[in-house]
Design a protein around this motif. Structure first.
Motif, PDB file in Angstrom:
ATOM      1  N   ALA A 109       0.761  -1.052   0.046  1.00  0.00           N
ATOM      2  CA  ALA A 109       0.046   0.051  -0.004  1.00  0.00           C
ATOM      3  C   ALA A 109       0.947   1.222   0.048  1.00  0.00           C
ATOM      4  N   SER A 110       2.056   1.384   0.667  1.00  0.00           N
ATOM      5  CA  SER A 110       2.688   2.420   0.559  1.00  0.00           C
ATOM      6  C   SER A 110       3.485   2.783  -0.754  1.00  0.00           C
ATOM      7  N   LYS A 111       3.442   1.790  -1.607  1.00  0.00           N
ATOM      8  CA  LYS A 111       3.939   2.116  -3.089  1.00  0.00           C
ATOM      9  C   LYS A 111       2.683   2.572  -3.970  1.00  0.00           C
ATOM     10  N   LEU A 112       1.361   2.429  -3.326  1.00  0.00           N
ATOM     11  CA  LEU A 112       0.346   2.807  -4.252  1.00  0.00           C
ATOM     12  C   LEU A 112      -0.049   4.402  -3.906  1.00  0.00           C
ATOM     13  N   ILE A 113       0.415   4.712  -2.768  1.00  0.00           N
ATOM     14  CA  ILE A 113       0.366   6.106  -2.658  1.00  0.00           C
ATOM     15  C   ILE A 113       1.140   6.825  -3.613  1.00  0.00           C
ATOM     16  N   GLY A 114       0.894   8.112  -4.029  1.00  0.00           N
ATOM     17  CA  GLY A 114       1.616   8.630  -5.054  1.00  0.00           C
ATOM     18  C   GLY A 114       1.568   7.849  -6.318  1.00  0.00           C
ATOM     19  N   LEU A 115       0.840   6.972  -6.608  1.00  0.00           N
ATOM     20  CA  LEU A 115       0.807   6.544  -8.141  1.00  0.00           C
ATOM     21  C   LEU A 115      -0.181   7.271  -8.896  1.00  0.00           C
ATOM     22  N   ASN A 116       0.446   7.593 -10.159  1.00  0.00           N
ATOM     23  CA  ASN A 116      -0.196   8.309 -11.204  1.00  0.00           C
ATOM     24  C   ASN A 116      -1.389   7.764 -11.551  1.00  0.00           C
ATOM     25  N   ASN A 160      -3.628   9.932  -3.244  1.00  0.00           N
ATOM     26  CA  ASN A 160      -3.208  10.497  -2.071  1.00  0.00           C
ATOM     27  C   ASN A 160      -3.317   9.779  -1.005  1.00  0.00           C
ATOM     28  N   GLU A 161      -4.517   8.690  -0.894  1.00  0.00           N
ATOM     29  CA  GLU A 161      -4.566   7.951   0.243  1.00  0.00           C
ATOM     30  C   GLU A 161      -5.497   6.706  -0.040  1.00  0.00           C
ATOM     31  N   ILE A 162      -5.451   5.839   0.812  1.00  0.00           N
ATOM     32  CA  ILE A 162      -6.127   4.417   0.510  1.00  0.00           C
ATOM     33  C   ILE A 162      -7.210   4.402   1.748  1.00  0.00           C
ATOM     34  N   LEU A 163      -8.337   4.233   1.644  1.00  0.00           N
ATOM     35  CA  LEU A 163      -9.419   4.511   2.728  1.00  0.00           C
ATOM     36  C   LEU A 163      -9.809   2.880   3.275  1.00  0.00           C
ATOM     37  N   LEU A 164      -9.655   2.465   4.185  1.00  0.00           N
ATOM     38  CA  LEU A 164     -10.309   1.238   4.482  1.00  0.00           C
ATOM     39  C   LEU A 164     -11.409   1.170   5.594  1.00  0.00           C
ATOM     40  N   ASP A 165     -12.029   0.034   5.646  1.00  0.00           N
ATOM     41  CA  ASP A 165     -13.133   0.147   6.447  1.00  0.00           C
ATOM     42  C   ASP A 165     -12.669  -0.817   7.941  1.00  0.00           C
ATOM     43  N   LYS A 166     -13.381  -0.784   8.900  1.00  0.00           N
ATOM     44  CA  LYS A 166     -13.009  -1.449  10.119  1.00  0.00           C
ATOM     45  C   LYS A 166     -12.475  -2.650   9.839  1.00  0.00           C
ATOM     46  N   SER A 167     -12.975  -3.370   8.813  1.00  0.00           N
ATOM     47  CA  SER A 167     -12.647  -4.928   8.760  1.00  0.00           C
ATOM     48  C   SER A 167     -11.222  -4.866   7.978  1.00  0.00           C
ATOM     49  N   GLY A 168     -10.859  -4.003   7.533  1.00  0.00           N
ATOM     50  CA  GLY A 168      -9.668  -3.932   6.596  1.00  0.00           C
ATOM     51  C   GLY A 168      -9.839  -3.951   4.952  1.00  0.00           C
ATOM     52  N   LYS A 169     -11.172  -3.814   4.621  1.00  0.00           N
ATOM     53  CA  LYS A 169     -11.374  -3.891   3.125  1.00  0.00           C
ATOM     54  C   LYS A 169     -11.283  -2.668   2.684  1.00  0.00           C
ATOM     55  N   GLU A 200     -12.282   0.640   0.948  1.00  0.00           N
ATOM     56  CA  GLU A 200     -13.572   1.446   0.850  1.00  0.00           C
ATOM     57  C   GLU A 200     -13.236   2.454  -0.392  1.00  0.00           C
ATOM     58  N   GLY A 201     -12.007   2.829  -0.544  1.00  0.00           N
ATOM     59  CA  GLY A 201     -11.942   3.739  -1.682  1.00  0.00           C
ATOM     60  C   GLY A 201     -10.502   4.190  -1.776  1.00  0.00           C
ATOM     61  N   VAL A 202     -10.143   5.010  -2.852  1.00  0.00           N
ATOM     62  CA  VAL A 202      -8.946   5.731  -2.902  1.00  0.00           C
ATOM     63  C   VAL A 202      -9.254   7.363  -2.936  1.00  0.00           C
ATOM     64  N   VAL A 203      -8.184   8.249  -2.369  1.00  0.00           N
ATOM     65  CA  VAL A 203      -8.443   9.700  -2.652  1.00  0.00           C
ATOM     66  C   VAL A 203      -7.626  10.023  -3.725  1.00  0.00           C
ATOM     67  N   ILE A 204      -7.980  10.491  -4.680  1.00  0.00           N
ATOM     68  CA  ILE A 204      -7.034  11.139  -5.851  1.00  0.00           C
ATOM     69  C   ILE A 204      -7.009  12.571  -5.759  1.00  0.00           C
ATOM     70  N   GLY A 205      -5.821  13.055  -5.785  1.00  0.00           N
ATOM     71  CA  GLY A 205      -5.649  14.524  -5.997  1.00  0.00           C
ATOM     72  C   GLY A 205      -5.535  15.123  -7.527  1.00  0.00           C
ATOM     73  N   ASN A 251       2.747   0.220 -12.141  1.00  0.00           N
ATOM     74  CA  ASN A 251       3.450   1.349 -12.562  1.00  0.00           C
ATOM     75  C   ASN A 251       2.400   2.600 -12.506  1.00  0.00           C
ATOM     76  N   HIS A 252       1.088   2.339 -12.773  1.00  0.00           N
ATOM     77  CA  HIS A 252       0.167   3.531 -12.650  1.00  0.00           C
ATOM     78  C   HIS A 252      -1.292   2.827 -12.711  1.00  0.00           C
ATOM     79  N   ALA A 253      -2.290   3.709 -12.457  1.00  0.00           N
ATOM     80  CA  ALA A 253      -3.676   3.286 -12.705  1.00  0.00           C
ATOM     81  C   ALA A 253      -4.300   4.295 -13.672  1.00  0.00           C
ATOM     82  N   VAL A 254      -5.575   3.424 -14.116  1.00  0.00           N
ATOM     83  CA  VAL A 254      -6.380   3.899 -15.226  1.00  0.00           C
ATOM     84  C   VAL A 254      -7.551   4.156 -14.727  1.00  0.00           C
ATOM     85  N   LEU A 255      -8.081   5.328 -14.799  1.00  0.00           N
ATOM     86  CA  LEU A 255      -9.735   5.731 -14.244  1.00  0.00           C
ATOM     87  C   LEU A 255     -10.380   5.668 -15.872  1.00  0.00           C
ATOM     88  N   SER A 256     -11.085   4.793 -16.486  1.00  0.00           N
ATOM     89  CA  SER A 256     -11.580   4.817 -17.590  1.00  0.00           C
ATOM     90  C   SER A 256     -12.966   5.638 -17.541  1.00  0.00           C
TER      91      SER A 256
END
Length: 168
Positions: free
Chosen positions: A52-59, A72-81, A83-88, A147-152
């Motif tokens: 997860a530390s390598k996903l933060i900052g991924l373009n 910018n951030e990876i959001l987890l629920d209480k069970s560790g699943k 929940e979503g990602v915060v994109i700047g 390497n990167h993520a794609v938001l279609s």
């Protein structure tokens, strides 16, 4: 001269005492060694796991290879699943950035580098070939992150118009 020897002796004893305290005591008859030894291996990450530390900052790019922002951030629920990602989105060097929340399922993570339209303009005198696509060499060693993520189907303007994610 005597004071230098005394100080040197004190410093040497300060360094030797912790080293002697770390030595293992000899095995005694009261503490016999176990009859069988159990070999354990340290847990290892699998190829389907990411750090997860390598996903933060991924373009994050869209289908047209236009950069939309970065994670910018990876959001987890209480069970560790996840929940979503915060994109700047937008901004310059983190200033004026618009944070949005996106479901993890909407992102497609890609291991290969982003394809660009960059070409070389050198012309070979013997073959006459011009404008060959630039090639990138990669190590055969597997990375522990994409390497990167794609938001279609998204554009930077659409993402900027989304409601801003607020940290509470």
């Amino acid at each position: 001269m005597r004071s230098k020897l005394l100080i040197g002796g004190l410093l040497a004893s300060v360094m030797i005492i912790p080293a002697l305290a770390q030595s293992n005591p000899p095995a005694s008859a009261a503490n016999p060694a176990p009859a069988s030894t159990v070999t354990t291996t340290a847990p290892r990450a699998h190829s389907d796991q990411w750090r997860a530390s390598k996903l933060i900052g991924l373009n994050v790019y869209n289908d047209k290879n236009e950069k939309l922002g970065d994670i910018n951030e990876i959001l987890l629920d209480k069970s560790g699943k996840v929940e979503g990602v915060v994109i700047g989105v937008g901004g310059f060097l983190g200033m004026g950035e618009h944070d949005i929340k996106v479901d993890m399922a909407k992102l497609k993570f890609v291991d290969e580098p982003v394809r660009t339209s960059a070409t070389t303009s050198t012309t070979s005198t013997t073959t006459g070939e011009a404008n060959r696509p630039a090639t990138t060499t990669r190590s055969t060693e597997k990375q522990w992150y994409p390497n990167h993520a794609v938001l279609s189907g998204a554009s930077k303007e659409q993402l900027k118009s989304m409601p801003q994610f607020k940290y509470n």
